[in-house]
Each structure stands twice: as C-alpha cells, then as structure tokens.
Design a protein around this motif. Structure first.
Motif, mmCIF file in Angstrom:
data_model
loop_
_atom_site.group_PDB
_atom_site.id
_atom_site.type_symbol
_atom_site.label_atom_id
_atom_site.label_comp_id
_atom_site.label_asym_id
_atom_site.label_seq_id
_atom_site.Cartn_x
_atom_site.Cartn_y
_atom_site.Cartn_z
ATOM 1 N N ARG A 222 -17.964 12.575 -66.114
ATOM 2 C CA ARG A 222 -16.927 11.771 -65.462
ATOM 3 C C ARG A 222 -16.515 10.595 -66.337
ATOM 4 O O ARG A 222 -15.330 10.231 -66.390
ATOM 5 C CB ARG A 222 -17.444 11.285 -64.110
ATOM 6 C CG ARG A 222 -17.540 12.403 -63.064
ATOM 7 C CD ARG A 222 -18.244 11.957 -61.813
ATOM 8 N NE ARG A 222 -18.246 13.027 -60.808
ATOM 9 C CZ ARG A 222 -18.975 13.004 -59.699
ATOM 10 N NH1 ARG A 222 -19.787 11.965 -59.451
ATOM 11 N NH2 ARG A 222 -18.916 14.015 -58.849
ATOM 12 N N ARG B 84 -5.180 13.220 -60.577
ATOM 13 C CA ARG B 84 -5.862 14.505 -60.407
ATOM 14 C C ARG B 84 -6.319 15.082 -61.733
ATOM 15 O O ARG B 84 -7.342 15.771 -61.798
ATOM 16 C CB ARG B 84 -4.924 15.495 -59.707
ATOM 17 C CG ARG B 84 -5.627 16.775 -59.268
ATOM 18 C CD ARG B 84 -4.699 17.725 -58.568
ATOM 19 N NE ARG B 84 -3.704 18.283 -59.475
ATOM 20 C CZ ARG B 84 -2.883 19.278 -59.158
ATOM 21 N NH1 ARG B 84 -2.928 19.810 -57.950
ATOM 22 N NH2 ARG B 84 -2.002 19.734 -60.040
ATOM 23 N N ARG C 77 -9.856 14.113 -62.466
ATOM 24 C CA ARG C 77 -10.857 14.816 -61.656
ATOM 25 C C ARG C 77 -11.018 16.262 -62.131
ATOM 26 O O ARG C 77 -12.136 16.787 -62.204
ATOM 27 C CB ARG C 77 -10.460 14.780 -60.184
ATOM 28 C CG ARG C 77 -10.356 13.377 -59.615
ATOM 29 C CD ARG C 77 -10.301 13.396 -58.091
ATOM 30 N NE ARG C 77 -9.126 14.092 -57.598
ATOM 31 C CZ ARG C 77 -7.948 13.523 -57.372
ATOM 32 N NH1 ARG C 77 -7.788 12.223 -57.611
ATOM 33 N NH2 ARG C 77 -6.920 14.223 -56.911
ATOM 34 N N ASP D 92 -14.258 9.713 -54.441
ATOM 35 C CA ASP D 92 -13.123 9.451 -55.324
ATOM 36 C C ASP D 92 -12.963 10.532 -56.389
ATOM 37 O O ASP D 92 -11.867 10.697 -56.926
ATOM 38 C CB ASP D 92 -13.300 8.092 -56.004
ATOM 39 C CG ASP D 92 -13.237 6.945 -55.010
ATOM 40 O OD1 ASP D 92 -12.693 7.153 -53.909
ATOM 41 O OD2 ASP D 92 -13.753 5.859 -55.317
ATOM 42 N N TRP D 93 -14.032 11.239 -56.706
ATOM 43 C CA TRP D 93 -13.972 12.304 -57.709
ATOM 44 C C TRP D 93 -13.832 13.686 -57.074
ATOM 45 O O TRP D 93 -13.899 14.690 -57.787
ATOM 46 C CB TRP D 93 -15.231 12.282 -58.581
ATOM 47 C CG TRP D 93 -15.244 11.145 -59.546
ATOM 48 C CD1 TRP D 93 -15.800 9.924 -59.375
ATOM 49 C CD2 TRP D 93 -14.641 11.122 -60.843
ATOM 50 N NE1 TRP D 93 -15.607 9.133 -60.470
ATOM 51 C CE2 TRP D 93 -14.892 9.848 -61.394
ATOM 52 C CE3 TRP D 93 -13.929 12.047 -61.595
ATOM 53 C CZ2 TRP D 93 -14.455 9.484 -62.658
ATOM 54 C CZ3 TRP D 93 -13.491 11.700 -62.858
ATOM 55 C CH2 TRP D 93 -13.746 10.420 -63.379
ATOM 56 N N ARG D 94 -13.658 13.756 -55.763
ATOM 57 C CA ARG D 94 -13.594 15.042 -55.074
ATOM 58 C C ARG D 94 -12.246 15.690 -55.351
ATOM 59 O O ARG D 94 -11.196 15.092 -55.160
ATOM 60 C CB ARG D 94 -13.818 14.848 -53.576
ATOM 61 C CG ARG D 94 -13.965 16.145 -52.796
ATOM 62 C CD ARG D 94 -14.430 15.842 -51.388
ATOM 63 N NE ARG D 94 -15.723 15.153 -51.417
ATOM 64 C CZ ARG D 94 -16.127 14.301 -50.490
ATOM 65 N NH1 ARG D 94 -15.351 14.022 -49.457
ATOM 66 N NH2 ARG D 94 -17.307 13.722 -50.587
ATOM 67 N N LEU D 95 -12.286 16.943 -55.781
ATOM 68 C CA LEU D 95 -11.066 17.650 -56.141
ATOM 69 C C LEU D 95 -10.432 18.370 -54.964
ATOM 70 O O LEU D 95 -9.211 18.504 -54.894
ATOM 71 C CB LEU D 95 -11.364 18.657 -57.266
ATOM 72 C CG LEU D 95 -10.187 19.406 -57.874
ATOM 73 C CD1 LEU D 95 -9.172 18.441 -58.469
ATOM 74 C CD2 LEU D 95 -10.666 20.392 -58.925
#
Length: 839
Positions: A261, A272, A275, A343-346
C-alpha cells in the motif's frame, strides 16, 4: 567439431566451406582432398564417418534417430483408444504428448539440416559442372571432391526429406488426437455412473478397494522412501534449510500488505487506481512467494535429486501448479476486502461483509489445492473408475456449498461501505446470485443421479474462470485507470509527453486506443483459458491464444488480434502519411510551380482519394478479402446501381470529370440554375458554393455536367463596366466628353490599359446618351468600381454646369440592372467571361 556444428551451424558451415575451398585451390591438401584420394580404398559409408563437413548431417540426424522417430509415430498411430473412459482420456493425453515431442524433435532436425543444403549447393556451384566429353580433363582431386559432394548432398536430401515427412506426420497426429481428445472428453462428460445414493455405486467401489489400496500403498511407500533418502546423511541439513526457507516464504506475504500500500501511495495518484495498484502488487507478491515456497519445499523433500517420472513428481506438478493460484486468491481477497482498512477497500462492501468473506477466500484456496490433487488422481494415479469418481464427488460437495453460500453471506451482512444501499442489488448482482444458486444445485443433483464427471468438470471450470476473471479484471481496471489518470495529457506522465512536443489530442487518442486494444487482448486471453477447460496449462493456453490471435479463419477471412491491429494501424498511419504528403505538396512543391489554385486542389484531391483507395484495398487484403471473394458484392452493387445507387454513381463519375477536366475550380465565380457564388470545395460527390449572404449551397456534381454553367472567372478575365448618362439635346457634347474622360482617369480601380473611353450611344428628339466604358482588374470588383464611377461622373458634370441623368442599364433580357440582383447584368459583364451550355 561436431559440437560446434550442432550449436552454430550457420557460422561453422561457411567456415568449413572456406577451408575446403582453400584446400581445393591451394597447395596444401585439406582433409576433404586426402579423403578424396583415399576414396577408391574406402566405402561411401566409411568416408561419410570422417569428421568433416560431409559427416555433419549424419551426426545431426542419424539413421537411429530417424528410425526412432518413425517408430514413435507408428506406435502412436497404431495405439487403440477406448472412448468414454478415464483410461481412454489418459491414453489420448499420453499419445498427444508423444506426438508433440516427435513433431518438435523432427522440426528441430529440419531446422538444423536446412542450412547445409545451401552450403553444399554453394560448394557445387564453385566446383562447377563436370567437363564435357571434348573438354580438357580436370584434376582428379576436383572430380573426387565433386563426387563426394554429390553423395553427401544426396544423403542430406534423403535425411531432410525423412525429417520433414516425420514432422508433417506428427503434426497431423497432434491435430487428430486433439479432435479425438475433445470427443473423449465430451463422451466422459456425459458418462453416467450408478448413483452415489444407490448401493450399486458403493458395491463397485468396494470391488476396486483392494487394487486402489495397493496403489495408495505403492505411492506412500515411494514417497516415504524419497523423504527417508533425503533425511539420511548430509541431505538432512538441506531438508531443514529448505523447510525453514519455505516457512519464511510462506509467511512473508503477511508482512507485505502495508508495504504494498505504501508503494502504491508513492507511485500512483489518489483514487481507485491507488487501491487497484495495491491489490495487484500484493496479490502478485502472494502468488510469487507461495510458488517459491512450494518450490523450496519440493527441493528439500527430494534433496534436489532427479525424481522426474515418479508418482510423487507427477503429484507435485499438479499441486504445485495450483499453489500460486491459491496464493493469488488469498492475496487478492485480503487486499480487496481490507477488513481493517476501509479506505483501501476496493469492493463496495461494509465491514461486516468484508470480515465474513475472509474464510470463504481460504475455503476457495483449499479447493484449488484439492483440485490439483484430483487432477493427479484422474489422470496419473491408476485408481479404478469408481475410486476416481468418489474423489471427484468429494470436490463437488466441497465446491457447490461455496458457490451457493458466498452471495448469501454478502446479502446477510447487509450494510455497505458508503451508503445504505444493499450490495449486489443491481441487475448483474441478481443474475450472478441466480446463476450461482442454479449451478450449485444443478451440479449436486447431476452428481447424485450419476453424472459425476459433469458436475465435477463444471465446478472445476468455474473455479478456473473465477481466477481468470478476477485476474483479468484487476489488470483491466489498473490499465484503464492508469490511462485515465497518469498517461492522459493532463496526467503526470502525459504532461511530460506534451512538453516533449506531442499534442495533447494525440496523447489522449493514443492512450485511448492502447487501452482499447489491451482490453481486446485480455478478452482473447480469457477466451483462451475458457477453451482450455480451465486447466491453466501454459502450452494449451498459449496455443489457444495463438489460434485466436494469429490463426483463426472464418469463411476465408482472417479474424485475429494481429489482423485487427493491422486494420487499425494501416488507416491511422495512412491518414498521417496522406496529411504529411498533402502539406508537402501545398507548402513546398506547388509554390515552386505555375499551377493555379484549381489545379493544385485537383491534384491534392485526386491523390487523397487514390491513396484512400489503396489503403482500403490493403486493409481488405489483410483481412483476406480478394477479388474473387468480392464477386458477389460486385454483383449486388450492379443491381443496386441499377436502382438506388444510380444518382450516387452519377455524381461520383461527374466529380472525377470535374477534377480531371476542371471546367470549374476552387475560387471561380459561377452562376448555375439562377444562383451565383464562389466555389469553395469540390469533392467526388458534390461541390460547395459560397453565396453572398455567407451561406453555402451544396450542388451535386452531375448538375455541373448536365446543366448550363456560367463561369465568370474562367481564364482569369478582367472586369468590364459601362455607365450611360443622358443629357439634353443642346448640351455641349465636346465639353461633356472631355469632362467625363478626365474624370475616368482619376477613378481608382480602373485599368489604364486599355484606357477608359466615352462614346455617344444614342441621340433622340430631346436626349443625347453618352456611355463611359472601362475595365477593372477582376470581375469581383465591378460593382464597387462602377458605383465610384457613377458618383465621380455625376459630381464632375454638376461642377461643369452640365445637366445629366444616369440612364438605366439593360441586361441581355432587357430588364433594368438591379431588378434581378442575383444575376450579373450585361453592362457589367466581365470581358472574356464564358457561358457553358450543354443539352
């Protein structure tokens, strides 16, 4: 010497040829010359065994090698395959491997032998033909050398012909076996066994139990012997080191997510794309580390010894192919769901759903490992058919619940990450849930009624396609987001390209085209994986990609990725070449010539259309469309021209005539069908005429051929004007003519040569009419100059005390000028203008 020829025949061959040629013409007798002198005392076979150029083809493709290839092809051809059984499928797979190996080996022999054909031919050309009967005899060494060359060339041709024949036969066998494999797979797919719910199935399984247990004991004994042999002596330390290394590689991805990350945050812009980049980096690392862990573990178990061909090696090959896929699934699921980092969820899921789906990813990874084990059991284990079907049944009842429960678990979790909209409520989501439910239930029911291969194959294929779609989707999203954020003209890298001199529009177009072509390539890869049955066999997938990308032909028309690229690249490159040539013609060549604007425009237009016709023919040739295949199109066009396309063809032919004959050109002032204007553009279908009010009238080209057209500016004529002035009968005509002549000399815009003139036009009872005539530089300024002449003459006659009145001007029809403002009057008509009339 032989090793050199095997490695670099293209280099060693010419060197040996030079050495032989030097020996033939010099004073030192080479090896070949000495062999020629000894030729009467030795046989051809013994001479060919000498370590010379002539013996190389025999060492490359010996009789034993060619005979072995022939025997292999015959064995494959004569082997009987029993359709509809697992033994038949294994037999076809084994025969396919043997035929493919034979084809590869024969093709390699052909590639190694072909260069020597040119070498021998060159040497024979240097020696020349044998002397005629009446010619002086040649040295005996040359005769012997030619004889040996001819024998060696004949031997080479024989071996090369056999190698080519065996390569062709093996290739045909591979194709036939591929078709037979498809038939066997289809027959096995619909093969029905007794239902697992019936006693007959388990009775048959118990009948096979003894042989199956013997196979299991044999495999266990072989595996235990391999591990025990590795654990003895110094190999024990190697085993321990490899186990430790495998453990480190297996646990390393747990500590790499944060670093992935951070790397994505440094390299990619926010949004996006960042991510997606983190998911791709982390999943790739997980796949690489898991594959490396399995490889190190295998090296530790075997002690780096050669165990190829053993049952353990075959099992390790099937399972090892699935381990990187399992690592990829676990890594992608962890990075996409991000249960601790929303916050990093795709994917648009809530925290509860993200946490709940974690065990399902592990479940799917274990299914992949089980799938590798079952592939070994199905093809290599030697178990009975009911033992194989039992293992496949285990996979069906392990995979079907996962397929059914995953969307149910997402729905049960409820909330999403950003709003209160329930997940998977779109049309695609509902269709996916319905398909998952139907497929899982169908596979279970099919297996319970005896169609176990059908249920197993379908679920195994779905597992492979899930991995394929997930991987290709991540790559697709990453490439498209990079194109729209980084490589676009306003992005970081796009700005650098713009500063280097590329136009922003060109950068944006290139990025869009590249992302589109890359998407098509990903689609082809997905189709190739689907066609391979989901086996992830690189050779099969690459072959399918090759068929889709480079070799598919439908109805004689080639449809493939490289053809699509060529069909896109040829018009694009042609467009820029045409534009470059047009700019060179108009900016560099034409200014150095005496061609007028119309001629220049005609040349450029004809060149443009001819170039596009060539580009169109090139594209058609690339696709595979020939003149013979276009016969039906021409026939249909002939019928269409006779009915609906007649006017279009008429205008097209008229446009070609206008561009070639040039009765009207760009910039001409013309009058057609009562309309007057300037010609702005001439195409092969229509001509644009600019009117005085700023509008444009589009006239079909056929009207310029079939109608009367007045070209006012043809031949670059001068404009002509005449102004008539009436005076009383008692006027001093001498004074009036003198005043008018002097005044005409002061009006700007009138040509001095020919000089303006004043004449007495008519004398009536009460009026004398004087007419002033003059020329202008162009017909376009006749109206403005005529107005200035009238004003100057009126003022001059008034100052001279002469009473005058301007007479109305008449046109050819006898109407006053101004009554028809759209027409050029006769009095203002330019000198030298033409009027074109055709019936």
């Amino acid at each position: 010497m032989r090793a050199v020829f095997h490695l670099v025949p293209g280099i060693a061959g010419p060197l040996v040829f030079l050495a032989c040629f030097t020996g033939l013409t010099g004073g030192v007798a080479p090896i070949s010359a000495r062999a020629a002198d000894e030729a009467p005392a030795m046989t051809s076979a013994s001479a060919d065994q000498q370590d010379t150029l002539f013996a190389v083809p025999n060492t490359i493709a010996s009789d034993a090698t060619l005979n072995e290839l022939e025997q292999t092809i015959q064995d494959v051809f004569r082997t009987r395959v029993v359709s509809g059984t697992s033994e038949g499928a294994m037999t076809v797979a084994d025969l396919t491997r043997r035929a493919t190996a034979a084809e590869t080996r024969a093709s390699s022999l052909v590639a190694k032998l072909e260069p020597y054909q040119n070498i021998f031919k060159t040497m024979l050309d240097v020696l020349g033909p044998a002397p005629a009967k009446d010619a002086p005899p040649e040295p005996a060494t040359l005769t012997a050398q030619r004889s040996r060359l001819l024998r060696a060339k004949q031997d080479l041709d024989t071996r090369l012909t056999r190698a080519r024949l065996y390569a062709l036969q093996a290739h045909q066998l591979v194709q036939v076996l591929g078709q037979r494999n498809d038939a066997v797979q289809q027959a096995m797919l619909l093969q029905r066994f007794p239902s697992p719910a019936a006693p007959a199935f388990w009775s048959n399984l118990s009948t096979e139990a003894a042989s199956n247990l013997a196979r299991v004991r044999e495999f266990a004994g072989e595996t235990a012997g391999t591990i025990a042999g590795t654990a003895r002596g110094s190999a024990l330390m190697t085993l321990l080191i490899c186990l430790a290394g495998a453990g480190i590689l297996f646990t390393a991805p747990f500590f790499l997510l944060t670093q992935a990350r951070r790397a994505a945050a440094r390299l990619l812009p926010d949004g996006r794309v960042r991510r997606i980049g983190a998911v791709v980096i982390y999943s790739a690392c997980c796949a690489a580390f898991s594959g490396g862990s399995a490889l190190v573990l295998w090296l530790g178990i075997t002690g780096a010894s050669d165990v190829d061909g053993s049952s353990l090696a075959r099992l390790a090959g099937f399972v090892g192919a699935q381990i990187p896929l399992a690592g990829f699934i676990l890594g992608a699921a962890t990075a996409m769901l991000a249960p601790r980092k929303p916050d990093w969820r795709l994917v648009p899921l809530g925290n509860a759903a993200a946490r709940a789906l974690g065990p399902y990813a592990l479940w799917f990874a274990l299914l992949l490992i089980l799938r590798g084990v079952l592939r070994y059991i199905d093809t290599e284990s030697g178990l009975g058919p009911f033992g194989v079907q039992t293992s496949d049944l285990v996979f069906v009842f392990a995979a079907a619940p996962l397929l059914f429960m995953t969307p149910k678990q997402i729905m049960r979790s409820g909330e999403t990450g950003q709003d209160d909209t329930p997940p998977l409520q779109s049309t695609i989501g509902r269709i996916a849930r319905i398909l998952a439910f139907v497929i899982s239930v169908f596979c279970v029911i099919a297996s319970l009624i005896g169609y176990i291969p059908l249920g197993y194959t379908m679920l195994s294929w779905i597992c492979s396609m899930v991995i394929t779609v997930l991987g290709l989707s991540l790559v697709f999203l990453l490439v498209n987001d990079l194109a729209s954020t980084v490589f676009i003209s306003s992005g970081p890298l796009g700005c650098h390209l713009v500063r280097l001199g590329l136009s922003p529009r060109l950068v944006d177009q290139s990025v869009t085209v590249f992302s589109g072509l890359f998407s098509i390539l990903l689609l082809f890869v997905g189709i190739a994986v689907a066609q391979s049955g989901g086996d992830f066999d690189f050779s099969v997938i690459s072959g399918n990609i090759g068929k889709v990308v480079f070799g598919q032909s439908i109805g004689g028309i080639t449809l493939s990725f490289d053809v699509i690229l060529k069909c896109i690249a040829i018009p694009v490159i042609g467009y820029y070449l045409i534009r470059l040539t047009r700019n060179w013609l108009s900016g560099r060549l034409f200014p150095t010539t005496n061609l007028d604007l119309g001629s220049q425009t005609s040349i450029i237009t004809i060149f443009t259309y001819a170039a596009w016709i060539v580009i169109g023919l090139t594209v058609m040739s690339t696709i595979g469309i020939t003149v013979s295949s276009m016969t039906w199109v021409v026939s249909a066009l002939s019928v269409g021209i006779g009915f609906g396309l007649q006017s279009i063809v008429q205008n097209f032919v008229s446009g070609i005539i206008l561009l070639a004959e040039r009765p009207v050109t760009i910039g001409d002032l013309v009058q057609i069908n009562g309309t007057t204007g300037d010609i702005r553009r001439i195409s092969v279908r229509s001509t644009d005429i600019g009117l005085s009010d700023g509008s444009t009238m589009i006239v079909p080209n056929s009207q310029f051929i079939t109608s009367a057209v007045r070209n006012v500016t043809l031949g670059h004529p001068a404009g002509a004007l005449s102004v008539s002035i009436g005076m009383p009968v008692g006027t001093d005509l001498t004074k009036a003519v003198s005043v008018m002549s002097e005044t005409l000399g002061t009006v700007s815009g009138l040509l001095k040569d020919p000089a303006p003139g004043v004449t007495v036009a008519s004398i009536t009872l009460d009026t004398v009419t004087l007419t002033a005539s003059a020329k202008t530089s162009s017909p376009r300024n006749v109206d403005s100059v005529a107005n200035a002449v009238r004003f100057a003459l009126w003022s001059a006659l008034q100052d001279a005390g002469i009473v005058a009145s301007v007479e109305p001007e008449k046109n050819t029809q006898g109407t006053a000028t101004g009554a028809q403002p759209d027409k050029i009057s006769q009095t203002d008509a330019p000198a030298g203008s033409t009027k074109k009339t055709e019936s």
